[in-house]
Design a protein around this motif. Sequence first.
Motif, PDB file in Angstrom:
ATOM      1  N   ASN A  17       0.822  -0.841   0.120  1.00 54.53           N
ATOM      2  CA  ASN A  17       0.048   0.191  -0.381  1.00 54.53           C
ATOM      3  C   ASN A  17       0.306   1.481  -0.266  1.00 54.53           C
ATOM      4  O   ASN A  17       2.265   1.787   1.074  1.00 54.53           O
ATOM      5  N   VAL A  18       0.199   2.170  -1.013  1.00 59.06           N
ATOM      6  CA  VAL A  18       1.310   3.441  -0.956  1.00 59.06           C
ATOM      7  C   VAL A  18       0.126   5.074  -0.455  1.00 59.06           C
ATOM      8  O   VAL A  18      -0.756   4.228  -1.030  1.00 59.06           O
ATOM      9  N   THR A  19       0.715   5.354   0.977  1.00 61.41           N
ATOM     10  CA  THR A  19      -0.111   6.599   0.743  1.00 61.41           C
ATOM     11  C   THR A  19      -0.018   7.692   1.008  1.00 61.41           C
ATOM     12  O   THR A  19       1.610   8.093   1.397  1.00 61.41           O
ATOM     13  N   SER A  20       0.098   8.926  -0.508  1.00 59.12           N
ATOM     14  CA  SER A  20       0.363   9.984  -0.640  1.00 59.12           C
ATOM     15  C   SER A  20       0.569  11.405  -0.074  1.00 59.12           C
ATOM     16  O   SER A  20      -1.646  11.500   0.684  1.00 59.12           O
ATOM     17  N   HIS A  21       1.018  12.048   0.501  1.00 53.20           N
ATOM     18  CA  HIS A  21       0.368  13.576   1.460  1.00 53.20           C
ATOM     19  C   HIS A  21       0.894  14.371   1.466  1.00 53.20           C
ATOM     20  O   HIS A  21       2.544  14.523   0.651  1.00 53.20           O
ATOM     21  N   PHE A  22       0.103  15.660  -0.293  1.00 53.14           N
ATOM     22  CA  PHE A  22       0.359  17.023  -0.469  1.00 53.14           C
ATOM     23  C   PHE A  22       1.201  17.816  -0.268  1.00 53.14           C
ATOM     24  O   PHE A  22       0.530  17.755   0.826  1.00 53.14           O
ATOM     25  N   ALA A  23       2.569  18.288   0.278  1.00 53.31           N
ATOM     26  CA  ALA A  23       2.047  19.434   1.316  1.00 53.31           C
ATOM     27  C   ALA A  23       2.054  20.696   0.894  1.00 53.31           C
ATOM     28  O   ALA A  23       2.470  21.300  -0.342  1.00 53.31           O
ATOM     29  N   MET A  24       1.305  21.299   1.483  1.00 54.40           N
ATOM     30  CA  MET A  24       0.571  22.939   0.590  1.00 54.40           C
ATOM     31  C   MET A  24       1.568  23.956   0.595  1.00 54.40           C
ATOM     32  O   MET A  24       2.078  24.589  -0.420  1.00 54.40           O
ATOM     33  N   GLU A  25       1.829  23.684   1.765  1.00 59.06           N
ATOM     34  CA  GLU A  25       2.942  25.465   2.248  1.00 59.06           C
ATOM     35  C   GLU A  25       4.041  24.496   3.831  1.00 59.06           C
ATOM     36  O   GLU A  25       3.508  23.590   4.403  1.00 59.06           O
ATOM     37  N   ARG A  26       4.919  24.886   3.132  1.00 57.60           N
ATOM     38  CA  ARG A  26       6.690  24.505   4.630  1.00 57.60           C
ATOM     39  C   ARG A  26       6.354  25.472   5.544  1.00 57.60           C
ATOM     40  O   ARG A  26       6.683  27.006   5.034  1.00 57.60           O
TER      41      ARG A  26
END
Length: 157
Positions: free
Chosen positions: A134-143
Amino acid sequence: MEALDLIDRKIVAELMRDATLPVAQIGEKVGLSQTPCWKRIQRLQENGVLTSRVALADPAKLGFGLTIFVGIEAPDHSAEWREVFVRAVNAIPEIMEVYRMAGEMDYLLRIAVADMAAFDTLYKRLTDAVPIKNVTSHFAMERMKFTTAYPVDTRNR
């Protein structure tokens, strides 16, 4: 390894803030002359406390506008799978960090790419190289906060 004394901790803290500081200036900040400060820095390097000195760059200005945190669930926990996985992630330079985790995911990756198309290419390359459950991706919107400096205690204890 022996515990770091106050001066060693101060030297490490200064170098984590700015590794380009001249040894004499670091010495001034920590209360040492140049030669003893230089000797301590050498010892910290020899003991593995200081592992490298690098320049930090703005990822967006280098064309890496998308940061993704990816959770990986392994199909099994064999040494053979781990070896293939380690080879695969080491072969992909956009995978900046890899951690083996406790809990629901087995591995956590920090990935820096230009855009979604680049991430899709990387995703296919990784999943073609190693079987993944399983792969779960979380995309950063702002550092919002970023540092490489550990919060070393520079107070006299």
